[in-house]
Write a protein that holds these residues in place. Structure first.
Motif, short mmCIF file in Angstrom:
data_model
loop_
_atom_site.label_atom_id
_atom_site.label_comp_id
_atom_site.label_asym_id
_atom_site.label_seq_id
_atom_site.Cartn_x
_atom_site.Cartn_y
_atom_site.Cartn_z
N THR A 21 -50.28 54.94 21.01
CA THR A 21 -51.60 54.34 20.82
C THR A 21 -52.41 54.44 22.09
OG1 THR A 21 -50.52 52.75 19.39
CG2 THR A 21 -52.79 52.29 19.99
N ARG A 22 -51.78 54.13 23.22
CA ARG A 22 -52.50 54.16 24.48
C ARG A 22 -53.05 55.56 24.75
NH1 ARG A 22 -51.93 55.84 29.41
NH2 ARG A 22 -52.99 54.73 31.10
N SER A 34 -37.98 51.95 25.65
CA SER A 34 -37.62 53.16 24.90
C SER A 34 -36.35 53.79 25.45
CB SER A 34 -38.77 54.16 24.92
OG SER A 34 -38.95 54.67 26.20
N SER A 35 -35.88 53.34 26.63
CA SER A 35 -34.61 53.85 27.14
C SER A 35 -33.43 53.01 26.66
CB SER A 35 -34.61 53.86 28.67
OG SER A 35 -35.69 54.62 29.14
N THR A 86 -41.31 49.71 19.13
CA THR A 86 -42.60 49.30 19.66
C THR A 86 -43.01 50.20 20.81
OG1 THR A 86 -42.17 47.03 19.06
CG2 THR A 86 -43.86 47.39 20.68
N ALA A 87 -42.03 50.50 21.68
CA ALA A 87 -42.31 51.26 22.88
C ALA A 87 -43.01 52.58 22.54
CB ALA A 87 -41.00 51.53 23.61
N ASN A 88 -42.49 53.30 21.54
CA ASN A 88 -43.10 54.58 21.17
C ASN A 88 -44.54 54.39 20.73
OD1 ASN A 88 -40.95 56.20 21.62
ND2 ASN A 88 -40.05 55.79 19.60
N GLY A 137 -46.77 47.18 18.80
CA GLY A 137 -46.95 48.49 19.41
C GLY A 137 -48.41 48.86 19.53
N ILE A 138 -49.12 48.78 18.40
CA ILE A 138 -50.53 49.18 18.43
C ILE A 138 -51.34 48.19 19.25
CG2 ILE A 138 -52.56 49.58 16.98
CD1 ILE A 138 -50.72 50.70 14.87
#
Lengths: 342, 326
Positions: B212-213, B152-153, B205-207, B125-126
């Motif tokens: 992070t972005r 994330s869906s 990960t998506a969250n 994710g990060i």
């Protein structure tokens, strides 16, 4: 009247008479002024992803509402066990005899294992029930959240402190566990032990639980917005002119709060769809044979090793719906609140 | 720091007290006959009588709650069932075992699931979030952003079975999910939990990518980042020592909350992969109407959430020196 506010929350609907007049007067001149709502609508129309996802979302709701009609035209219902009634549809092991979950011209999405119900009409009704329940929960959560949030923010003082602590505690609760744990308690209120629970009681307790534990975050958010607005000049001006608290809340504050309310609502609905389905999947929400997205996924999860097709239909439709709704929420936020960067 | 910790721990204790009191009241005051519910689906009149006596149903509710609290510190005797030692969170009449014993039995599974998957989703994710922020507006950013939106869906109860079907049952690439204690066989522990970790991580990960972005994009435009660049520090230096550090604060906060939730048991994940952790324990207790067990699990889960909050706030101050612990 409300001047074009430089707030982060651009009003979507301005109820002032002056703006209504502007809206009402049809002027094709290039330099006419537009209400913030019209501006947002124009921005939204230009966003292709947003429009596409809006169409998909609307399609799902139309399918849900028209489910009985579609099922009638299609000629099947979700409860009849076609596979058991007609020999040959299900193989000896209880799985559809034809490949790919028994898809053919008669059963468009195939039939389910063991019982042989029609997947297409079951899915139609599942979408209908899931969306009806989630929409009801979302509306109630928004109403409670908005009313409590505005009250806490506007009245302030001891009320605000008390409501703030209630919100703190509610948010500290492990929510999913609570939904699961309180279901038997609530059900035991209505139904004596060892008796079957009628479906409507399950629906009512499900909605009650999700609403009771759902409003807190919305209320906290709106409270913050109201606190910022409360000190603004136009509210003071309204107070000076002797407007009643009800008038200030409904005519002055609420028009400025539509943006966060709408955005939160569009975030909440898909979350409620998945929560409701998750509860049904675990087994504490809606129960088979009531058609429901989560019931379908839960039932299909028991047979996926031999019949993955049955799992794919509810799963993929749900991913599409949630994705479209999330994209719609993002586009809506861009349109209503163009200053936010993502 | 010490004053901060003391104050936060007192606050946490009060929160837990209130949560346990509310749960207790709802469990034992709302139903018509809590002893009948606690007795479980199969219940003889004799057992019911013993349970009534043990729960002290005839006492007023606050007294019952007081006895429950007291048991945490001094333990409690359940006549006809046995003794429950000092940190006693109640006694499950269905399992005929103290609640805490069952909870400790299940906890390693849940903890392994939580820790393993969080390692995966933090790294991915990060990592992706950082890449997307650096390549802002480029193709990589667009792929990462839309990919995380799609992920994330997704729902575990759909992705889990699909992943099992393709990775385990069709291709036999990975092992079937199971739990082996780490101390017994680290290899089997790892292999058995790999699929649940990956599936759980895919969704989480998506969250973290999105967060992070957006945090990095914001902190890269901060004045102190521009100043550091103007001073002549290298891009890499500025990115990691200034922008990254400024962006990590909110991510650590969210991670703490998520960790608290994960340690309380991921019910859907555990059910999907048939792992016997805290999540499945609470689901099973619901079906067997095991109120004392549910109460115990709920208080423990709430404790995880509350305490991970404190740890996070303490860490926050270490990461971002601008935050003062008052």
């Amino acid at each position: 009247m409300t001047p074009p506010t430089p707030s982060t929350a651009a009003p979507l609907e301005v109820t002032d008479e002056s703006t209504e007049k502007q809206t009402a007067s049809p002027s094709s001149k290039g330099n006419e002024s537009r209400s913030p709502g019209q501006l947002a609508w124009r921005r939204f129309k230009r966003d292709r992803t947003g429009v596409a996802s809006a169409i998909i979302v609307i399609l799902f709701f139309v399918i849900g509402l028209a489910a009985p009609l579609i099922a009638k035209l299609y000629g099947k219902d979700p409860y009849t066990t076609y596979g058991l009634n007609t020999p040959g549809l299900l193989g000896d092991n209880g799985f559809p005899a034809k490949p790919n979950g028994g898809i053919d011209s008669e059963f468009w999405f195939g039939i389910d294992p063991q019982l042989g119900r029609d997947v297409f009409s079951f899915l139609l009704y599942a979408i209908r029930n899931s969306l009806l329940i989630s929409t009801a929960i979302t509306l109630l959560v928004m109403i409670f959240g908005v009313v409590i949030g505005i009250t806490a923010g506007y009245i302030g003082g001891k009320t605000d402190w008390f409501l703030g602590r209630v919100i703190d505690i509610l948010l500290a609760f492990p929510q999913q566990l609570f939904f699961v744990a309180f279901t038997p308690v609530i059900l035991s209120l209505f139904v004596p032990a060892n008796e079957d629970t009628p479906t409507w009681i399950v629906v009512v307790s499900l909605i009650t639980l999700l609403v009771v534990f759902g409003w807190a975050s919305i209320a906290r958010l709106l409270r913050g917005q109201v606190l910022a607005l409360r000190e603004r000049e136009f509210i003071e001006a309204a107070k000076v002119t002797g407007a009643s608290p009800a008038r200030i809340i409904f005519k002055e504050l609420l028009p400025n709060l539509w943006t966060p309310i709408l955005i939160q609502g569009t975030l909440l609905l898909p979350a409620m769809v998945t929560t409701e389905a998750g509860l049904a999947f675990i087994g504490v929400g809606m129960q088979d044979p009531t058609p429901d997205w989560g019931v379908m996924l839960g039932y299909a999860a028991g047979f996926y090793q031999n019949d993955i097709t049955f799992l794919l239909f509810p799963g993929i439709t749900m991913v599409i719906f949630v994705l479209a709704f999330n994209l719609l929420g993002d586009s809506l936020r861009d349109a209503l609140d163009p200053k936010t960067k993502r | 720091m010490l004053r901060f910790l003391v104050r936060r721990f007192i606050g946490a204790a009060i929160t837990l007290l209130i949560i346990s009191a509310i749960t207790f009241m709802l469990f034992y005051a709302v139903p018509r006959d809590p002893a009948r519910i606690a007795c479980g689906k199969v219940c003889t009149p004799e057992t019911l009588e013993v349970i009534r006596h043990n729960m002290g149903i005839s006492d007023p509710l606050p007294v019952q709650y007081w006895h429950w609290l007291e048991a945490i510190f001094v333990g409690r005797d359940y006549s006809g069932f046995g003794h429950c030692d000092a940190p006693c969170l109640g006694y499950s009449f269905v399992n005929r075992e103290p609640v805490l014993a069952t909870v400790w039995d299940r906890f390693p599974t849940t903890a392994s699931l939580a820790i393993g998957s969080s390692v995966v989703f933090l790294i991915f994710g990060i990592g992706t979030g950082m890449l997307a922020a650096v390549k802002q507006g480029k193709a990589l950013d667009k792929i990462a952003s839309s990919g995380s939106l799609i992920a994330s869906s997704m729902q575990i109860y759909f992705v889990g079975p699909v992943a099992l079907y393709f990775l385990v049952y069709q291709t036999h690439l990975l092992d079937q999910p199971s739990y082996t204690p780490f101390s017994e066989n680290p290899g089997a522990w790892f292999n058995g939990l790999l699929v649940p970790w990956l599936v759980l991580a895919l969704i989480w990960t998506a969250n973290y990518t999105r967060m992070t972005r957006s945090q990095l994009v914001e902190s890269l435009t901060e004045d102190y980042v521009r100043t550091a660049r103007a001073k002549g520090l290298s891009r890499r230096n500025v990115f990691f020592r200034f922008a990254w550090r400024g962006a990590m604060g909110p991510i650590v906060t969210i991670f703490g909350l998520d960790m608290g939730v994960l340690l309380g048991g991921a019910m859907i994940t555990e059910k999907t992969f048939s792992l016997q952790g805290l999540g499945m324990l609470s689901v099973k207790s619901v079906f067997s109407n095991d109120l004392p067990m549910l109460l115990g699990v709920m208080v423990i889960t709430a404790a995880f959430v509350v305490f991970s909050n404190i740890i996070v706030d303490a860490c926050y101050a270490l990461i971002d020196p601008r935050i003062r612990l008052a």
